[in-house]
Design a protein around this motif. Structure first.
Motif, PDB file in Angstrom:
ATOM      1  N   GLY A 134     -34.070 -16.845   9.776  1.00  0.00           N
ATOM      2  CA  GLY A 134     -34.309 -17.956  10.338  1.00  0.00           C
ATOM      3  C   GLY A 134     -34.122 -19.557   9.532  1.00  0.00           C
ATOM      4  O   GLY A 134     -33.455 -20.634   9.721  1.00  0.00           O
ATOM      5  N   ALA A 135     -34.229 -19.231   8.330  1.00  0.00           N
ATOM      6  CA  ALA A 135     -34.317 -19.847   7.492  1.00  0.00           C
ATOM      7  C   ALA A 135     -33.311 -20.972   7.298  1.00  0.00           C
ATOM      8  O   ALA A 135     -33.071 -21.850   7.173  1.00  0.00           O
ATOM      9  CB  ALA A 135     -34.744 -19.224   5.840  1.00  0.00           C
ATOM     10  N   TYR A 136     -32.048 -19.711   6.848  1.00  0.00           N
ATOM     11  CA  TYR A 136     -30.423 -20.106   7.469  1.00  0.00           C
ATOM     12  C   TYR A 136     -30.331 -21.225   8.492  1.00  0.00           C
ATOM     13  O   TYR A 136     -29.343 -21.936   8.267  1.00  0.00           O
ATOM     14  CB  TYR A 136     -30.311 -18.974   6.958  1.00  0.00           C
ATOM     15  N   VAL A 137     -30.646 -20.595  10.433  1.00  0.00           N
ATOM     16  CA  VAL A 137     -30.618 -21.033  11.194  1.00  0.00           C
ATOM     17  C   VAL A 137     -30.934 -22.351  10.721  1.00  0.00           C
ATOM     18  O   VAL A 137     -30.209 -23.720  11.299  1.00  0.00           O
ATOM     19  CB  VAL A 137     -31.182 -20.339  12.053  1.00  0.00           C
ATOM     20  N   SER A 138     -33.060 -23.222  10.151  1.00  0.00           N
ATOM     21  CA  SER A 138     -32.013 -24.162  10.101  1.00  0.00           C
ATOM     22  C   SER A 138     -32.212 -24.803   9.137  1.00  0.00           C
ATOM     23  O   SER A 138     -31.993 -26.238   9.753  1.00  0.00           O
ATOM     24  CB  SER A 138     -34.927 -24.143   9.925  1.00  0.00           C
ATOM     25  N   SER A 139     -32.112 -24.777   7.743  1.00  0.00           N
ATOM     26  CA  SER A 139     -30.899 -25.653   7.192  1.00  0.00           C
ATOM     27  C   SER A 139     -29.525 -25.527   8.193  1.00  0.00           C
ATOM     28  O   SER A 139     -29.168 -27.031   7.005  1.00  0.00           O
ATOM     29  CB  SER A 139     -30.946 -24.404   5.523  1.00  0.00           C
ATOM     30  N   ASP A 151     -34.765 -22.722   0.992  1.00  0.00           N
ATOM     31  CA  ASP A 151     -34.626 -21.473   1.758  1.00  0.00           C
ATOM     32  C   ASP A 151     -33.827 -21.052   2.057  1.00  0.00           C
ATOM     33  O   ASP A 151     -34.327 -19.767   2.554  1.00  0.00           O
ATOM     34  CB  ASP A 151     -35.599 -21.950   3.294  1.00  0.00           C
ATOM     35  N   ALA A 152     -32.405 -21.263   1.364  1.00  0.00           N
ATOM     36  CA  ALA A 152     -31.522 -20.639   1.811  1.00  0.00           C
ATOM     37  C   ALA A 152     -30.464 -21.123   1.038  1.00  0.00           C
ATOM     38  O   ALA A 152     -29.603 -21.506   1.041  1.00  0.00           O
ATOM     39  CB  ALA A 152     -30.813 -21.754   3.414  1.00  0.00           C
ATOM     40  N   LEU A 172     -37.179 -17.912  -4.229  1.00  0.00           N
ATOM     41  CA  LEU A 172     -39.151 -17.480  -4.521  1.00  0.00           C
ATOM     42  C   LEU A 172     -38.914 -17.073  -5.491  1.00  0.00           C
ATOM     43  O   LEU A 172     -40.256 -17.484  -5.941  1.00  0.00           O
ATOM     44  CB  LEU A 172     -38.736 -16.650  -3.680  1.00  0.00           C
ATOM     45  N   ALA A 173     -38.545 -15.978  -6.854  1.00  0.00           N
ATOM     46  CA  ALA A 173     -38.403 -16.375  -7.525  1.00  0.00           C
ATOM     47  C   ALA A 173     -38.602 -17.108  -8.861  1.00  0.00           C
ATOM     48  O   ALA A 173     -39.235 -17.204  -9.764  1.00  0.00           O
ATOM     49  CB  ALA A 173     -37.125 -14.835  -8.114  1.00  0.00           C
ATOM     50  N   ALA A 174     -37.496 -17.763  -8.631  1.00  0.00           N
ATOM     51  CA  ALA A 174     -37.359 -18.899  -9.007  1.00  0.00           C
ATOM     52  C   ALA A 174     -38.734 -19.389  -8.935  1.00  0.00           C
ATOM     53  O   ALA A 174     -38.770 -20.833 -10.261  1.00  0.00           O
ATOM     54  CB  ALA A 174     -36.224 -20.124  -9.144  1.00  0.00           C
ATOM     55  N   GLU A 175     -38.514 -20.249  -8.295  1.00  0.00           N
ATOM     56  CA  GLU A 175     -40.497 -21.531  -7.902  1.00  0.00           C
ATOM     57  C   GLU A 175     -40.775 -20.422  -8.787  1.00  0.00           C
ATOM     58  O   GLU A 175     -42.553 -21.245  -8.885  1.00  0.00           O
ATOM     59  CB  GLU A 175     -40.571 -21.228  -6.430  1.00  0.00           C
ATOM     60  N   GLY A 233     -45.503 -18.523   4.842  1.00  0.00           N
ATOM     61  CA  GLY A 233     -44.351 -18.439   4.422  1.00  0.00           C
ATOM     62  C   GLY A 233     -43.804 -16.488   4.820  1.00  0.00           C
ATOM     63  O   GLY A 233     -45.165 -15.837   4.649  1.00  0.00           O
ATOM     64  N   PRO A 234     -42.838 -16.086   3.999  1.00  0.00           N
ATOM     65  CA  PRO A 234     -42.935 -15.083   4.398  1.00  0.00           C
ATOM     66  C   PRO A 234     -43.116 -14.358   3.134  1.00  0.00           C
ATOM     67  O   PRO A 234     -43.412 -12.610   2.248  1.00  0.00           O
ATOM     68  CB  PRO A 234     -41.798 -14.908   4.576  1.00  0.00           C
ATOM     69  N   ARG A 235     -43.893 -14.699   2.096  1.00  0.00           N
ATOM     70  CA  ARG A 235     -43.977 -14.492   0.684  1.00  0.00           C
ATOM     71  C   ARG A 235     -45.015 -13.392   0.434  1.00  0.00           C
ATOM     72  O   ARG A 235     -44.602 -11.668   0.226  1.00  0.00           O
ATOM     73  CB  ARG A 235     -44.575 -15.740  -0.949  1.00  0.00           C
TER      74      ARG A 235
END
Length: 446
Positions: A121-126, A264-265, A45-48, A353-355
């Motif tokens: 959850g993002a890691y699970v979907s990844s 996301d992961a 998120l920081a890189a984005e 999203g979570p931001r």
């Protein structure tokens, strides 16, 4: 993310007892408190937000950690009490400020826990696929599990929490060590694709990853020699946390390059680069365990805090049940859980999203840090190292307040709500008998 408990003040009995925690144990607790779910998602998120220049935001937060950790270590050593920042605020500024700090923490947990659940959850979907629906369903499932576990009185033990923290450290070292051979310095160019001003918003996001330096103040009385062991433990933790965070951030930027902003992961991506695609399953399993451990701590602490605030008159009295040691604060837990699901539903339906949840939560963290550091400036002896650290930290926290921008509206609204409630409750107590106003020591009656 941690929670504060509202207590009348330092306990003489508590300070007289001899604690058992050593310097190294304290350092491990610090690392476990600060290294949390943020690191599994916030580097991306920081890189984005700022591109490779986000590394400057990470470095700035690491530098800020030194005086911030020293400040709270000095407060904990001088005033060893389980109330933490709430106690310091009460000693320095009175009950209203202490209640405000309590509200800010209590109402930071629902959005913060929802964001943490989305990270897991993002890691699970990844790993499994399914995109956003899988992420949201997993997040909701994690929140249900933690709510039920706390409702029936099941708590993750301190040893398990430390084991989860150790798991996170191993995961970070593996991700960085295995991926660095794939790093390319070309990914550092352009260094500031969104302009240098983007470093500020990136730093505001990353406050999430550095919340926790105040957490061990709750356990200050448990150290063998708080005045010696607490500052040493904080110093060790600052070095460990700084090295790990900077290592992960550098690897995300130099290994993943522009794709980091779309990940996301990120830790799963780093491990996949190092040992293959199956590493995503390992990263997903670790992320779920870490998220459960962190959310358990958030929910348990916030539920107890809400009960304590109800006991002290800073929240409705019907929340009081569960404030006694050994009782389960189910009513307060229900409020936290319901607000958490509302936050999850809101960002899911909006598709943002979570931001926003992260920034709302970090806005509250910054506000609480500002109050805690200001209390330190007032309470710590002049010309002491702790007070010098507090002055330096206060300057840095003021800068973070400016960077937080519009997301300070959330703690401002919370503060307004806390003060309004205290005023209305005090008025009601003026026309009611003492029994209707809660237990002795309530903030609303001062």
């Amino acid at each position: 993310m941690t929670s504060e408990t509202a207590v009348p003040g330092p306990s003489a009995a508590g300070t007289a007892a001899v604690g058992r925690l050593s310097t190294l144990q304290g350092a491990a607790l610090y690392v476990g408190a600060v290294l949390g779910t943020g690191v599994i998602a916030l580097p991306a998120l920081a890189a984005e937000t700022a591109g490779p220049a986000s590394l400057l935001a990470w470095l700035a937060l690491v530098v800020l950690s030194a005086p911030l950790a020293a400040t709270f270590a000095a407060l904990g050593a001088r005033y060893p009490d389980a109330g933490g920042v709430s106690t310091y605020a009460r000693l320095a500024f009175g009950d209203r400020t202490a209640a405000t700090v309590g509200w800010c923490f209590y109402l930071a947990v629902p959005p913060g826990a929802s964001a943490a659940a989305l990270f897991g959850g993002a890691y699970v979907s990844s790993a499994l696929g399914g995109g956003t629906p899988t992420t949201v369903i997993t997040a909701a499932a994690l929140m249900v599990v933690v709510t039920v576990a706390n409702a029936v009185g099941l708590q993750v033990t301190g040893r398990i929490q430390l084991a989860l923290a150790a798991l996170l450290v191993v995961l970070l070292l593996l991700a960085v060590g295995l991926s660095l051979p794939h790093a390319h310095t070309a990914n550092l160019h352009p260094f500031a694709p969104h302009g240098w001003t983007a470093v500020g918003p990136a730093a505001a996001l990353l406050v999430w990853s550095f919340a926790g330096w105040e957490a061990i103040t709750h356990l200050a009385a448990e150290f063998r020699r708080p005045e010696r062991d607490l500052p040493r433990a904080a110093g060790i933790a600052v070095v460990v946390v700084g090295v790990l965070y900077l290592g992960v951030a550098f690897a995300v930027v130099t290994v993943l390059g522009p794709s980091a902003a779309r990940s996301d992961a990120p830790l799963g991506e780093l491990m996949a680069r190092g040992i293959g695609g199956n590493a995503r399953y390992l990263a997903a399993a670790a992320a779920v365990l870490l998220t459960l451990g962190a959310m358990n701590a958030y929910y348990a602490g916030a539920a107890k805090l809400g009960a304590a605030l109800g006991r002290d008159g800073a929240l409705p009295g019907w929340l009081t049940r569960g404030s006694v040691v050994g009782e389960v604060p189910r009513r307060s837990l229900a409020v936290v859980s319901a607000l958490g699901f509302c936050a999850l539903a809101g960002v899911s339906m909006a598709g943002v999203g979570p931001r926003p949840l992260v920034l709302m939560t970090t806005g509250s963290f910054v506000a609480v840090y500002a109050i805690g550091v200001a209390a330190a400036v007032r309470l710590l002896p002049r010309r002491s190292k702790g007070r010098a650290a507090a002055v330096a930290a206060l300057v840095a926290v003021v800068a973070l307040l400016v960077m937080s921008g519009v997301y300070l509206l959330w703690p401002l609204v919370v503060t307004g709500g806390a003060l309004l409630y205290l005023r209305l409750n005090r008025t009601a107590c003026g026309t009611a008998d003492e029994a209707a106003c809660g237990t002795a020591g309530g903030a609303a009656r001062t």
